[in-house]
Every structure is written in C-alpha cells, then in structure tokens.
Enzyme design. Sequence first.
Site, PDB file in Angstrom:
ATOM      1  N   ARG A  68      11.584  -1.696  11.947  1.00  0.00           N
ATOM      2  CA  ARG A  68      10.119  -1.389  12.492  1.00  0.00           C
ATOM      3  C   ARG A  68       9.937  -2.415  13.465  1.00  0.00           C
ATOM      4  O   ARG A  68       9.770  -3.730  13.146  1.00  0.00           O
ATOM      5  CB  ARG A  68       9.127  -1.420  11.270  1.00  0.00           C
ATOM      6  N   ARG A  84      11.379  -6.341   5.395  1.00  0.00           N
ATOM      7  CA  ARG A  84      11.248  -5.058   5.972  1.00  0.00           C
ATOM      8  C   ARG A  84      11.643  -4.631   7.306  1.00  0.00           C
ATOM      9  O   ARG A  84      12.316  -3.703   7.694  1.00  0.00           O
ATOM     10  CB  ARG A  84       9.573  -4.489   5.705  1.00  0.00           C
ATOM     11  N   LYS A 144       0.989  -1.197   0.017  1.00  0.00           N
ATOM     12  CA  LYS A 144      -0.079  -0.060   0.115  1.00  0.00           C
ATOM     13  C   LYS A 144       0.740   1.169  -0.091  1.00  0.00           C
ATOM     14  O   LYS A 144       0.533   2.225  -0.721  1.00  0.00           O
ATOM     15  CB  LYS A 144      -1.015   0.004   1.090  1.00  0.00           C
ATOM     16  N   ARG A 147      -1.178  -9.512  13.312  1.00  0.00           N
ATOM     17  CA  ARG A 147      -1.595  -8.619  12.518  1.00  0.00           C
ATOM     18  C   ARG A 147      -2.276  -9.264  11.234  1.00  0.00           C
ATOM     19  O   ARG A 147      -3.436  -8.591  10.860  1.00  0.00           O
ATOM     20  CB  ARG A 147      -0.301  -7.553  11.972  1.00  0.00           C
ATOM     21  N   ARG A 163      -9.933   0.083   8.162  1.00  0.00           N
ATOM     22  CA  ARG A 163      -9.392  -0.933   8.653  1.00  0.00           C
ATOM     23  C   ARG A 163     -10.730  -1.777   9.158  1.00  0.00           C
ATOM     24  O   ARG A 163     -10.546  -3.025   9.616  1.00  0.00           O
ATOM     25  CB  ARG A 163      -8.137  -0.853   9.566  1.00  0.00           C
TER      26      ARG A 163
HETATM   27  P1  ADP Z   1       0.576  -2.371   7.768  1.00  0.00           P
HETATM   28  O1  ADP Z   1      -0.165  -2.090   6.861  1.00  0.00           O
HETATM   29  O2  ADP Z   1       1.984  -2.823   7.555  1.00  0.00           O
HETATM   30  O3  ADP Z   1       0.231  -3.226   9.157  1.00  0.00           O
HETATM   31  P2  ADP Z   1       0.603   0.363   9.156  1.00  0.00           P
HETATM   32  O4  ADP Z   1       1.794   0.977   9.033  1.00  0.00           O
HETATM   33  O5  ADP Z   1      -0.496   0.942   8.122  1.00  0.00           O
HETATM   34  O6  ADP Z   1       1.008  -1.126   8.776  1.00  0.00           O
HETATM   35  O7  ADP Z   1       0.020   0.412  10.582  1.00  0.00           O
HETATM   36  C1  ADP Z   1       0.720   0.022  11.632  1.00  0.00           C
HETATM   37  C2  ADP Z   1      -0.203  -0.233  12.732  1.00  0.00           C
HETATM   38  O8  ADP Z   1      -0.890   1.092  13.260  1.00  0.00           O
HETATM   39  C3  ADP Z   1      -1.347  -1.292  12.769  1.00  0.00           C
HETATM   40  O9  ADP Z   1      -0.953  -2.839  12.987  1.00  0.00           O
HETATM   41  C4  ADP Z   1      -2.437  -0.880  13.828  1.00  0.00           C
HETATM   42  O10 ADP Z   1      -1.716  -1.280  15.181  1.00  0.00           O
HETATM   43  C5  ADP Z   1      -2.249   0.840  13.733  1.00  0.00           C
HETATM   44  N1  ADP Z   1      -3.229   1.350  12.784  1.00  0.00           N
HETATM   45  C6  ADP Z   1      -3.011   1.956  11.557  1.00  0.00           C
HETATM   46  N2  ADP Z   1      -4.101   2.476  11.038  1.00  0.00           N
HETATM   47  C7  ADP Z   1      -5.095   1.848  11.651  1.00  0.00           C
HETATM   48  C8  ADP Z   1      -6.506   1.932  11.625  1.00  0.00           C
HETATM   49  N3  ADP Z   1      -7.071   2.413  10.418  1.00  0.00           N
HETATM   50  N4  ADP Z   1      -7.126   1.439  12.726  1.00  0.00           N
HETATM   51  C9  ADP Z   1      -6.673   1.110  13.905  1.00  0.00           C
HETATM   52  N5  ADP Z   1      -5.319   0.836  13.920  1.00  0.00           N
HETATM   53  C10 ADP Z   1      -4.406   1.238  13.006  1.00  0.00           C
END
Ligand code: ADP
Length: 190
Positions: free
Chosen positions: A134, A128, A14, A145, A89
């Site tokens: 990270r 990554r 993404k 996740r 999400r």
């Molecule tokens: P990835 O897509 O690799 O899981 P992101 O960088 O998009 O990583 O998100 C990292 C973390 O931030 C998620 O695992 C979650 O804990 C939190 N997070 C991000 N966006 C949301 C969202 N829309 N709602 C709830 N938690 C979120």
Amino acid sequence: MLNIVIFGAPGSGKGTQSERIMAKYGISHISTGDVLRAEMKNGTQLGKVAKGYIDQGQLLPDNLIVDMLASTLDGLKDSKGVIFDGFPRTIAQAEALKEMLAARGQAVSVMLDLDVPEDELMTRLLKRGQESGRADDNEETIRKRLTVYHSQTAPLIDWYKKEGLYAHIDGLGELERITADICRAIDAAM
Ligand code: ADP
C-alpha cells in the site's frame, strides 16, 4: 438495525476487527478506504481525485466522502446493520452520518474507539506497507496521517462521548481479547 462506528488511528486494527464483527453479527461492512482503493484501481474520476489526497496523507473533502457514503449506503437495501470503518473522520462527517441515518429512521448504536499507542501504530503500518505494497504505508505519509488523525479525527472522541455512544477499547494485545471486548460493547448497546 445495528449501526456501529469503528474508530481509531490508522493502523489501530479497524479493518481486521470489522471482518470479525461482520461475520458474528451478520451485518454489512463499509470501509471508505476500501471503496476509495477500488475507485483508484478502476481508474474512475473519483479514484483519480482520491489518489491526490491519499498519496499526501490528507483526508478527502467532506462533501465527496459524504456523497460516496450515501450512495454506498443506498446500495445496501436489506442489511441488518452496518459497520462503518474509516467514516466518520471529521465532525462534519459525524453530523452528516447522524442526519443520513435519521432520514432512514435509524441512528448510530455505538462508537468503538480502538486505542493503540503511537509507536505500535507506526510499527504495524510499516509492516503492512512491506507486505501489501500500500503506497500510503510509508514512513513520511504515515506521519502525515497520524498528524491529520490527531487534528481532524480525534475530536470525534468528545463528540461521541457527548452523544452518549462512546466505548473505549484497548486495541493493544491479543486479537481474540480485543474482539471479545468489542462484542461486549456491542451487546451492551443492543
Ligand atoms: P487508514 O485507517 O489506515 O488510514 P483507510 O484505508 O481507512 O486507512 O483510508 C486511507 C485514506 O483514504 C485516508 O488516509 C484518506 O486519505 C482517505 N479516506 C478514507 N476515509 C476517509 C474519510 N472518511 N474522509 C476523508 N478521507 C478518507
């Protein structure tokens, strides 16, 4: 206004594809993950709360994320459009986004589902984790996740299909080919 939701499991690409779309269409990019990582880095109250959830591979509560998204969106006054990355999400977040945009006389133009097989996701995220450091890109947290993705996030696929906004993108293969498929889906929605 072009409002694009880029959707997919963790590691589906993404962020990478968002950078390309942003440059090509001249729109803004909101990554909730990036906003949260900046809050954590700056040691804000929200950042401290976020860390607890992120380290556990869990989603933050909807109300916190929706408020954060609303204020980020308010900060982008003269934008030609937005690519939403990592949001929504959950179904509650998708409903909140619909209302938030409607209140601004706008709507989501298209939802792009970057579809990538699970074993490839794990490989990409472990890599990554090694390269970026990270903390949530370790095997145990990645598994959590992915479970959260299947139970709370994947139901959005049917939700956006019902809205008539769904576009499937094969997220495995050449970056250029994936970007071209994405651009075709966006152009069809414009
Ligand atoms: P990835 O897509 O690799 O899981 P992101 O960088 O998009 O990583 O998100 C990292 C973390 O931030 C998620 O695992 C979650 O804990 C939190 N997070 C991000 N966006 C949301 C969202 N829309 N709602 C709830 N938690 C979120």
